[in-house]
Design a protein around this motif. Structure first.
Motif, short mmCIF file in Angstrom:
data_model
loop_
_atom_site.label_atom_id
_atom_site.label_comp_id
_atom_site.label_asym_id
_atom_site.label_seq_id
_atom_site.Cartn_x
_atom_site.Cartn_y
_atom_site.Cartn_z
N TRP A 1 -8.42 -30.40 -0.19
CA TRP A 1 -7.23 -30.45 0.64
C TRP A 1 -6.03 -30.08 -0.20
O TRP A 1 -5.93 -30.44 -1.37
CB TRP A 1 -7.12 -31.79 1.35
CG TRP A 1 -7.25 -33.02 0.50
CD1 TRP A 1 -8.33 -33.43 -0.22
CD2 TRP A 1 -6.24 -34.00 0.28
NE1 TRP A 1 -8.05 -34.60 -0.85
CE2 TRP A 1 -6.78 -34.99 -0.57
CE3 TRP A 1 -4.95 -34.15 0.73
CZ2 TRP A 1 -6.05 -36.09 -0.97
CZ3 TRP A 1 -4.24 -35.26 0.33
CH2 TRP A 1 -4.80 -36.21 -0.52
N ALA A 2 -5.14 -29.32 0.39
CA ALA A 2 -4.06 -28.66 -0.33
C ALA A 2 -3.06 -29.63 -0.98
O ALA A 2 -2.49 -29.33 -2.02
CB ALA A 2 -3.32 -27.72 0.62
N GLU A 3 -2.85 -30.80 -0.41
CA GLU A 3 -1.85 -31.73 -0.93
C GLU A 3 -2.32 -32.51 -2.15
O GLU A 3 -1.52 -33.16 -2.82
CB GLU A 3 -1.44 -32.74 0.15
CG GLU A 3 -0.84 -32.14 1.38
CD GLU A 3 -1.88 -31.77 2.43
OE1 GLU A 3 -1.48 -31.34 3.50
OE2 GLU A 3 -3.09 -31.88 2.17
N GLN A 4 -3.58 -32.48 -2.46
CA GLN A 4 -4.14 -33.32 -3.52
C GLN A 4 -3.43 -33.15 -4.86
O GLN A 4 -3.08 -34.14 -5.51
CB GLN A 4 -5.65 -33.08 -3.65
CG GLN A 4 -6.36 -34.10 -4.50
CD GLN A 4 -6.36 -33.78 -5.98
OE1 GLN A 4 -6.16 -32.64 -6.39
NE2 GLN A 4 -6.53 -34.81 -6.79
N PRO A 5 -3.15 -31.92 -5.34
CA PRO A 5 -2.44 -31.83 -6.63
C PRO A 5 -1.05 -32.45 -6.60
O PRO A 5 -0.64 -33.09 -7.57
CB PRO A 5 -2.37 -30.31 -6.88
CG PRO A 5 -3.43 -29.72 -6.03
CD PRO A 5 -3.57 -30.62 -4.84
N LEU A 6 -0.34 -32.28 -5.48
CA LEU A 6 1.00 -32.87 -5.38
C LEU A 6 0.94 -34.40 -5.35
O LEU A 6 1.76 -35.08 -5.97
CB LEU A 6 1.71 -32.35 -4.13
CG LEU A 6 2.03 -30.86 -4.15
CD1 LEU A 6 2.61 -30.42 -2.81
CD2 LEU A 6 2.98 -30.53 -5.27
N VAL A 7 -0.02 -34.93 -4.63
CA VAL A 7 -0.20 -36.39 -4.58
C VAL A 7 -0.51 -36.91 -5.98
O VAL A 7 0.06 -37.91 -6.43
CB VAL A 7 -1.33 -36.77 -3.59
CG1 VAL A 7 -1.73 -38.22 -3.74
CG2 VAL A 7 -0.89 -36.47 -2.16
N HIS A 8 -1.39 -36.23 -6.69
CA HIS A 8 -1.75 -36.65 -8.05
C HIS A 8 -0.53 -36.68 -8.96
O HIS A 8 -0.29 -37.65 -9.68
CB HIS A 8 -2.82 -35.71 -8.60
CG HIS A 8 -3.36 -36.12 -9.92
ND1 HIS A 8 -4.42 -36.98 -10.05
CD2 HIS A 8 -2.97 -35.81 -11.18
CE1 HIS A 8 -4.67 -37.18 -11.33
NE2 HIS A 8 -3.80 -36.47 -12.04
N LEU A 9 0.27 -35.61 -8.94
CA LEU A 9 1.47 -35.54 -9.77
C LEU A 9 2.50 -36.61 -9.38
O LEU A 9 3.13 -37.22 -10.24
CB LEU A 9 2.10 -34.15 -9.70
CG LEU A 9 1.28 -33.04 -10.37
CD1 LEU A 9 1.89 -31.68 -10.06
CD2 LEU A 9 1.17 -33.27 -11.86
#
Length: 86
Positions: A1-9
């Motif tokens: 899912w596309a938001e995963q890197p932003l959520v992680h950061l």
């Protein structure tokens, strides 16, 4: 899912520990991992590869006493067509 890197950061920025969970883990593995990690929140997609995560986490909620909040991404990841060699 596309938001995963932003959520992680974003979680790293506020000092929270992001614990990525493999997409194949379901009812048998998730409660054990989330209990062991004493997870207090879960941020997951609403749907990914045919899995209804709101339903899955609702079913597991009784087994996870430390889990206080669950947030679901509104975007569903597109299903990729199966690989077919030429």
């Amino acid at each position: 899912w596309a938001e995963q890197p932003l959520v992680h950061l974003a979680l790293n920025r506020i000092g929270a520990l992001a614990m990525p969970i493999h997409e194949s883990w379901r009812e048998a593995e998730l409660p054990h991992l989330l209990k062991l990690g004493k997870a207090v929140a879960a941020i997951v997609p609403s749907s990914f590869r045919g899995v209804d995560y709101p339903k899955l986490y609702a079913e597991l909620r009784g087994e996870l006493p430390d889990l206080k909040a669950t947030s679901f991404s509104a975007m569903a990841a597109p299903m990729r067509p199966p690989y077919r060699p030429s």
